[in-house]
Every structure is written in structure tokens, then in C-alpha cells.
Write a protein that holds these residues in place. Structure first.
Motif, short mmCIF file in Angstrom:
data_model
loop_
_atom_site.label_atom_id
_atom_site.label_comp_id
_atom_site.label_asym_id
_atom_site.label_seq_id
_atom_site.Cartn_x
_atom_site.Cartn_y
_atom_site.Cartn_z
N ALA A 130 1.04 -1.43 0.37
CA ALA A 130 0.00 -0.24 -0.33
C ALA A 130 0.81 0.97 -0.49
O ALA A 130 0.47 1.85 -0.65
CB ALA A 130 -0.76 -0.18 0.70
N ASP A 151 -1.08 -11.17 -4.45
CA ASP A 151 -2.73 -11.79 -4.04
C ASP A 151 -2.56 -10.29 -2.71
O ASP A 151 -3.44 -9.46 -3.10
CB ASP A 151 -2.40 -12.46 -2.82
CG ASP A 151 -3.08 -13.65 -3.60
OD1 ASP A 151 -3.49 -13.89 -4.91
OD2 ASP A 151 -2.85 -15.15 -3.25
N VAL A 180 -4.08 -7.48 -4.15
CA VAL A 180 -5.43 -6.67 -4.97
C VAL A 180 -5.98 -6.10 -3.66
O VAL A 180 -5.77 -5.76 -2.34
CB VAL A 180 -5.55 -8.67 -4.58
CG1 VAL A 180 -7.53 -8.01 -5.18
CG2 VAL A 180 -5.90 -9.25 -5.80
N GLU A 181 -7.26 -4.89 -4.53
CA GLU A 181 -8.01 -4.42 -3.64
C GLU A 181 -6.59 -2.45 -2.95
O GLU A 181 -7.17 -2.10 -2.10
CB GLU A 181 -8.92 -4.68 -2.79
CG GLU A 181 -9.98 -5.50 -3.36
CD GLU A 181 -10.98 -6.07 -2.39
OE1 GLU A 181 -10.35 -5.71 -1.47
OE2 GLU A 181 -11.70 -7.12 -3.07
N LEU A 182 -5.49 -2.61 -3.66
CA LEU A 182 -5.19 -1.81 -3.66
C LEU A 182 -5.04 -0.38 -4.26
O LEU A 182 -3.49 0.47 -4.26
CB LEU A 182 -3.44 -2.18 -3.10
CG LEU A 182 -3.96 -2.35 -2.46
CD1 LEU A 182 -2.20 -2.82 -1.53
CD2 LEU A 182 -3.97 -2.42 -0.56
N GLY A 183 -5.89 -0.98 -5.73
CA GLY A 183 -5.74 0.90 -6.52
C GLY A 183 -4.93 0.33 -7.59
O GLY A 183 -4.90 1.50 -7.70
N CYS A 184 -4.65 -0.78 -7.81
CA CYS A 184 -3.90 -1.00 -8.91
C CYS A 184 -3.82 -0.86 -10.38
O CYS A 184 -5.11 -1.44 -10.57
CB CYS A 184 -2.83 -2.41 -8.94
SG CYS A 184 -1.52 -2.42 -7.30
N GLY A 192 -7.01 -4.56 -13.54
CA GLY A 192 -7.60 -3.99 -11.95
C GLY A 192 -8.29 -5.22 -11.69
O GLY A 192 -8.70 -6.16 -10.20
N PRO A 250 -8.08 -9.75 -9.74
CA PRO A 250 -7.20 -10.32 -9.00
C PRO A 250 -5.90 -11.16 -9.48
O PRO A 250 -6.82 -11.72 -11.25
CB PRO A 250 -8.62 -10.78 -8.29
CG PRO A 250 -9.14 -11.07 -9.18
CD PRO A 250 -9.75 -9.96 -9.51
#
Length: 219
Positions: free
Chosen positions: A160, A179, A182-186, A214, A216
Motif C-alpha cells: 500500500a 495477492d 488486490v484491492e489496493l488501487g492498482c 484491476g 485479482p
């Protein structure tokens, strides 16, 4: 994805130093009568000095930072390469790639060597910037040294703090690795560097793989 240059984070992107690094931090925490679990929550993607400063008084930060840096350096030979990292790095021309790490230069070089990753001409380490990740300084410095505008660079990250640093530097795109990204805004997340390859036009999916914005990591 167009990329005039590629800026790599090191730990978690090119090399797997998690077990060795966490063992060093646990030992350090015990020596200082701290909860190792609490200490480990603040380690990833951050310079060691800044983690130390979260837990110890200001007059203890310098010696305690030297202590953890030495402990981590002692375990650097346990580092291994992330899958696909050696081939991917070697495929990017040297003048178009840099490693940008929160580790000290000595530790970064030792871990890259242990993992068999080619050492870059441009390495921005903890001591090379005034403000480390998540500030934009490390990635801005790497782009400057390569002579490429940050907006034309792609960053490969897994933390992050690193992703925030890359975004603050205004890079063209951020590839998340593993993993944890994931969901960190990449813009894109892939399991490892076997899923993508470098071309003069930028980064493209490797043969037999699809990469969605985006998405996963696929298994």
C-alpha cells in the motif's frame, strides 16, 4: 500497457525476503520488549528508520535502526527470486529500468544478488531520498535518474505504501504483484512476473495469459 521505463519495487516484486525479514524484525522487537505482531504491521513498504521511530523514543532511533539493518543484512542470503523476475528484469534494457526500495542500499544489493536478479544501473534506496514511501520522492528520483518523465513510467509494486508513492509521483500505471496487491488501487494485478513480458511498446500479457484491468491474480 505503454511504458517508456519500468520502475520495480524490490521486496515482494523481484525478491521474496518475507520470511527472513520478518524473522529479523521479530528478534529486534523481542530485544526491545515490543510486541512482534504490532511491529510487523508497520514494516512493509516502509524504511526501517520510520518503523523504528513508531515504537522507540527519538534518542534511541539511530542505534536501533542500525541494529535492525544489521539483523536484516545477516539474513539476506535467504532471499529467493519471485517467479519470473530474473527473466523479466533481464528483458528490460538497462537504461529503461530502475529498482526503487525502502531498504538500505546494502540490503537491497545483497538481496538482489542472493536471488540472482541482475543489479540495476539505477537503484534508489532508503538513504537516497529525504522522504521515503508513501511520499512520491523515491519514484520521482528514479524517473529523474533514468531521464524519463514519471508519467511515462510503469511501476511494479505490492505494498500500500509503495502504491501510494507511485500514484503520488504521477506514474503512468501501477502493476500490482501478488495477492497482497488486490484491492489496493492498482491498474492491473498479476500473481508474478511470468504473466507479463516486456516489449519496446511496453508491458503485454505473456503467451497464454490474459490480464484484465484491476483483476485479482488468476491461478
Amino acid at each position: 500497457m505503454p511504458a517508456a521505463a519500468v520502475l520495480f519495487d524490490n521486496d515482494g516484486v523481484l525478491v521474496d525476503s518475507t520470511a527472513a525479514g520478518e524473522a529479523a524484525w521479530r528478534e529486534w522487537a523481542v530485544r526491545h520488549r515490543l510486541d512482534p505482531r504490532a511491529v510487523l504491521t508497520g514494516v512493509h513498504g516502509r524504511r526501517s528508520r520510520e518503523t523504528v521511530a513508531r515504537f522507540l523514543p527519538a534518542d534511541e532511533v539511530d542505534p536501533a535502526t542500525a541494529e535492525i539493518d544489521a539483523l536484516e543484512l545477516d539474513t539476506a542470503d535467504q532471499t529467493v527470486a519471485i517467479k519470473g523476475a530474473s527473466d523479466f528484469v533481464a528483458s528490460v534494457p538497462g537504461h529503461l529500468r530502475a529498482v526503487v526500495t525502502s531498504a538500505s542500499r546494502a540490503l537491497a544489493v545483497a538481496r538482489l544478488a542472493a536471488a540472482g536478479i541482475p543489479l540495476p544501473d539505477v537503484l534508489v534506496a532508503a538513504e537516497d531520498v529525504t522522504a521515503g514511501k508513501p511520499a512520491p520522492d523515491p519514484y520521482l528520483r528514479a524517473a529523474e535518474l533514468l531521464g524519463v518523465p514519471s508519467a511515462e513510467c510503469v511501476v511494479l509494486e505490492d505494498s500500500a505504501n509503495g502504491i501510494r508513492s507511485a500514484r503520488a509521483a504521477g506514474v503512468g500505471a501501477v502493476f500490482g504483484i501478488g495477492d497482497v496487491a488486490v484491492e489496493l488501487g492498482c491498474d492491473v494485478v498479476v500473481p508474478d512476473l511470468t504473466r507479463v513480458r516486456w516489449t519496446p511498446a511496453g508491458i503485454v500479457p505473456a503467451a497464454g495469459h490474459e490480464v484484465g484491468p484491476g483483476a485479482p491474480p488468476g491461478r
